[in-house]
Design a protein around this motif. Structure first.
Motif, short mmCIF file in Angstrom:
data_model
loop_
_atom_site.label_atom_id
_atom_site.label_comp_id
_atom_site.label_asym_id
_atom_site.label_seq_id
_atom_site.Cartn_x
_atom_site.Cartn_y
_atom_site.Cartn_z
N PHE A 220 1.01 -0.92 0.16
CA PHE A 220 0.34 0.29 -0.38
C PHE A 220 0.62 1.03 -0.02
O PHE A 220 0.36 2.31 -0.27
CB PHE A 220 -1.02 -0.32 1.16
N ILE A 256 -5.34 7.92 1.03
CA ILE A 256 -6.33 6.99 0.26
C ILE A 256 -5.09 5.72 0.22
O ILE A 256 -5.97 4.77 1.09
CB ILE A 256 -6.17 7.27 -0.95
N CYS A 257 -4.48 5.91 0.38
CA CYS A 257 -3.19 4.54 0.72
C CYS A 257 -3.36 3.68 1.91
O CYS A 257 -3.85 2.99 2.16
CB CYS A 257 -2.08 4.86 -0.04
N ASN A 259 -4.95 4.64 4.82
CA ASN A 259 -6.53 5.30 5.03
C ASN A 259 -7.02 3.25 4.76
O ASN A 259 -7.07 2.44 5.17
CB ASN A 259 -7.37 5.83 4.62
N SER A 260 -6.80 2.63 3.11
CA SER A 260 -6.92 2.00 2.75
C SER A 260 -6.36 0.95 3.49
O SER A 260 -7.00 -0.94 3.48
CB SER A 260 -6.62 1.86 1.15
N CYS A 261 -4.64 1.12 2.87
CA CYS A 261 -4.27 -0.19 4.32
C CYS A 261 -4.81 -0.42 6.03
O CYS A 261 -4.69 -1.77 5.26
CB CYS A 261 -2.16 0.48 4.61
N PHE A 263 -7.32 -0.34 7.06
CA PHE A 263 -8.57 -0.62 6.81
C PHE A 263 -8.60 -2.22 6.30
O PHE A 263 -9.63 -3.04 7.49
CB PHE A 263 -9.72 -0.11 5.72
N VAL A 264 -7.49 -2.47 5.90
CA VAL A 264 -7.97 -3.79 5.17
C VAL A 264 -6.83 -4.94 6.74
O VAL A 264 -7.38 -5.58 6.62
CB VAL A 264 -6.24 -4.31 4.20
#
Length: 272
Positions: A220, A256-257, A259-261, A263-264
């Motif tokens: 990420f 974005i990267c 938060n996405s990381c 969250f995963v």
């Protein structure tokens, strides 16, 4: 938000109700009040934060920030814990000390840098963990690794947010770390801070026998590193590329990267 999500992903047990309430208190009361107070004090005319042409603040903004902070502390004590309310109060005090004309830590390169790195890094993770669980975070070796990783993450990002504001800050008597480092120095310093951040994240996950998760995080982070290197190349060619537009693009890619990381990681640790 990334560090809050990171704290959720690493919590051994999560109280859904406390996690939701603490998220709302931090992101819809504390952070807006902090940004609002800083805007009221600085009265910026050039681009600042995510706003290219900020409107002039009025005195009403000051009273709104006080009301938001007071409401957050009361609700935190009532719905989460007195420890969480105390953490919010400390965060507010640090934010005020950073911006206020009486103390004005932000005008000093090193003290301003340190208070941001500590309170927006390690302390935010700790505060989030307290809000999520309602209990204090156990400060063992692994916790210290993750707290240091969080602070070095913010320490890397902080100078980049200042890189387009050198002239505006100097007009206000603020000598930022980015100005002291220069344009190339800011990028080199950021790279060192992120390397240290990654080192402590590695130690943290290896200590938990979760080395695979560390490498998931690196996937990420690749887009962040790629744009960072590209932006560094542009600034090396022409310092005018250290501008508001490119700074905001860097911020959005990183947000974005990350938060996405995280969250995963929440899904991996709590639902799989």
């Amino acid at each position: 938000m990334p560090l809050f999500l990171f704290a959720v992903s690493q919590a051994e047990s999560v109280s859904i109700s406390k996690a939701i309430i603490s998220f709302l208190l931090i992101h819809f009361l504390i952070y807006p009040a902090s940004n609002g107070y800083n805007s009221y004090i600085d009265r910026d005319e050039d681009s600042i934060g995510g706003i290219e042409k900020p409107p002039m603040p009025t005195e009403k903004l000051f009273y709104i920030t006080v009301a938001l902070d007071g409401l957050a502390i009361i609700l935190a004590a009532f719905f989460i814990s007195f420890l969480f309310a105390f953490c919010l109060a400390l965060y507010i005090a640090a934010s005020r000390a950073y911006s206020s004309r009486q103390i004005r830590l932000k005008k000093y390169a090193i003290p301003g840098f340190l208070i941001v790195a500590i309170f927006q890094g390690a302390f935010t993770y700790y505060m989030s963990a307290v809000g999520i669980t309602g209990n204090a975070l156990k400060l063992d070796k692994q916790a210290l690794f993750v707290l240091l990783g969080c602070s070095f993450q913010i320490a890397g990002a902080y100078p980049l947010t200042q890189i387009y504001q050198h002239k505006q800050d100097l007009r206000d008597g603020v000598v930022t770390l980015s100005y002291r480092l220069g344009y190339r120095g800011t990028f080199i310093f950021t790279a060192i801070m992120f390397a240290l951040c990654n080192t402590f994240y590695y130690l943290y996950f290896e200590g938990k026998n979760s080395g695979t998760v560390f490498f998931i995080i690196q996937m990420f982070f690749l887009p962040i590193v790629a744009y960072f290197c590209y932006w560094f190349y542009l600034v090396s060619k022409n310092v005018t590329n250290a501008n508001f537009k490119n700074t905001m693009r860097m911020n959005w890619i990183a947000a974005i990267c990350m938060n996405s990381c995280f969250f995963v990681l929440i899904i991996i640790n709590h639902f799989l």
